[in-house]
Motif scaffolding. Structure first.
Motif, PDB file in Angstrom:
ATOM      1  N   PRO A 196     -58.841 -30.097  -4.658  1.00  0.00           N
ATOM      2  CA  PRO A 196     -58.946 -30.347  -3.355  1.00  0.00           C
ATOM      3  C   PRO A 196     -58.542 -31.443  -2.982  1.00  0.00           C
ATOM      4  O   PRO A 196     -58.414 -32.283  -3.778  1.00  0.00           O
ATOM      5  N   SER A 197     -57.888 -31.603  -1.688  1.00  0.00           N
ATOM      6  CA  SER A 197     -56.604 -32.555  -1.919  1.00  0.00           C
ATOM      7  C   SER A 197     -57.769 -34.571  -1.258  1.00  0.00           C
ATOM      8  O   SER A 197     -58.750 -33.448  -0.899  1.00  0.00           O
ATOM      9  N   PRO A 198     -57.230 -35.144  -0.852  1.00  0.00           N
ATOM     10  CA  PRO A 198     -58.094 -36.363  -0.461  1.00  0.00           C
ATOM     11  C   PRO A 198     -57.676 -36.297   0.670  1.00  0.00           C
ATOM     12  O   PRO A 198     -59.326 -37.024   1.431  1.00  0.00           O
ATOM     13  N   GLY A 199     -57.128 -35.307   1.926  1.00  0.00           N
ATOM     14  CA  GLY A 199     -57.928 -35.677   2.616  1.00  0.00           C
ATOM     15  C   GLY A 199     -58.940 -34.384   3.100  1.00  0.00           C
ATOM     16  O   GLY A 199     -59.806 -34.662   3.922  1.00  0.00           O
ATOM     17  N   THR A 200     -59.126 -33.580   2.275  1.00  0.00           N
ATOM     18  CA  THR A 200     -60.493 -32.827   2.282  1.00  0.00           C
ATOM     19  C   THR A 200     -61.503 -33.413   2.414  1.00  0.00           C
ATOM     20  O   THR A 200     -62.894 -33.348   2.879  1.00  0.00           O
ATOM     21  N   ILE A 201     -61.484 -34.170   0.442  1.00  0.00           N
ATOM     22  CA  ILE A 201     -62.528 -34.994   0.741  1.00  0.00           C
ATOM     23  C   ILE A 201     -63.125 -35.833   1.506  1.00  0.00           C
ATOM     24  O   ILE A 201     -64.383 -36.254   2.057  1.00  0.00           O
ATOM     25  N   ASP A 202     -61.861 -36.387   2.008  1.00  0.00           N
ATOM     26  CA  ASP A 202     -62.494 -37.264   2.617  1.00  0.00           C
ATOM     27  C   ASP A 202     -63.199 -36.456   4.538  1.00  0.00           C
ATOM     28  O   ASP A 202     -63.834 -37.218   4.606  1.00  0.00           O
ATOM     29  N   ILE A 203     -62.576 -35.502   4.813  1.00  0.00           N
ATOM     30  CA  ILE A 203     -63.112 -35.073   6.099  1.00  0.00           C
ATOM     31  C   ILE A 203     -64.359 -34.832   5.860  1.00  0.00           C
ATOM     32  O   ILE A 203     -65.835 -35.358   6.314  1.00  0.00           O
ATOM     33  N   LEU A 204     -64.989 -33.926   4.027  1.00  0.00           N
ATOM     34  CA  LEU A 204     -66.243 -33.986   4.074  1.00  0.00           C
ATOM     35  C   LEU A 204     -66.995 -35.596   4.247  1.00  0.00           C
ATOM     36  O   LEU A 204     -68.693 -34.763   4.638  1.00  0.00           O
ATOM     37  N   MET A 205     -66.954 -36.405   3.180  1.00  0.00           N
ATOM     38  CA  MET A 205     -67.223 -37.668   2.678  1.00  0.00           C
ATOM     39  C   MET A 205     -68.043 -37.971   4.155  1.00  0.00           C
ATOM     40  O   MET A 205     -69.185 -38.790   4.220  1.00  0.00           O
TER      41      MET A 205
END
Length: 100
Positions: free
Chosen positions: A9-18
């Motif tokens: 997963p991209s950092p942006g995707t991880i950030d959305i979920l976090m």
């Protein structure tokens, strides 16, 4: 239930979920090589979380939607093989429940 997996997963995707995770912990799960997403009814999500955590070494988080009291999406974090295994176990046990 619906299932999806995001490998690498991209950092942006991880950030959305976090930002949307239900726990109050400010830290990310220790391993995020893949993310399994499971969506369904509340009862299914609680059972799916239990199955995933018992099956393999993954971290499960509830992901909040627009209505905070409803948990309709789980994110399963871990290495790719563990996330795939957790999703397979959830699917297998969910299929078994249909005939119980």
């Amino acid at each position: 239930m619906e299932f999806k997996i995001i490998k690498s997963p991209s950092p942006g995707t991880i950030d959305i979920l976090m930002r949307r995770k239900g726990s109050l912990k400010g830290e990310n799960p220790p391993c995020i090589d893949a993310i399994g997403l499971v969506q369904g009814r509340m009862i299914e999500m609680v059972v799916a979380a239990d199955i995933a955590e018992k099956a393999v070494g993954v971290t499960v988080e509830d992901i909040r939607g627009s209505c905070p009291q409803n948990m309709i999406l789980l994110a399963i974090f871990g290495d790719t093989a563990s996330v795939e295994s957790a999703l397979a176990q959830i699917k297998q046990e969910a299929e078994g429940d249909k005939y119980s």
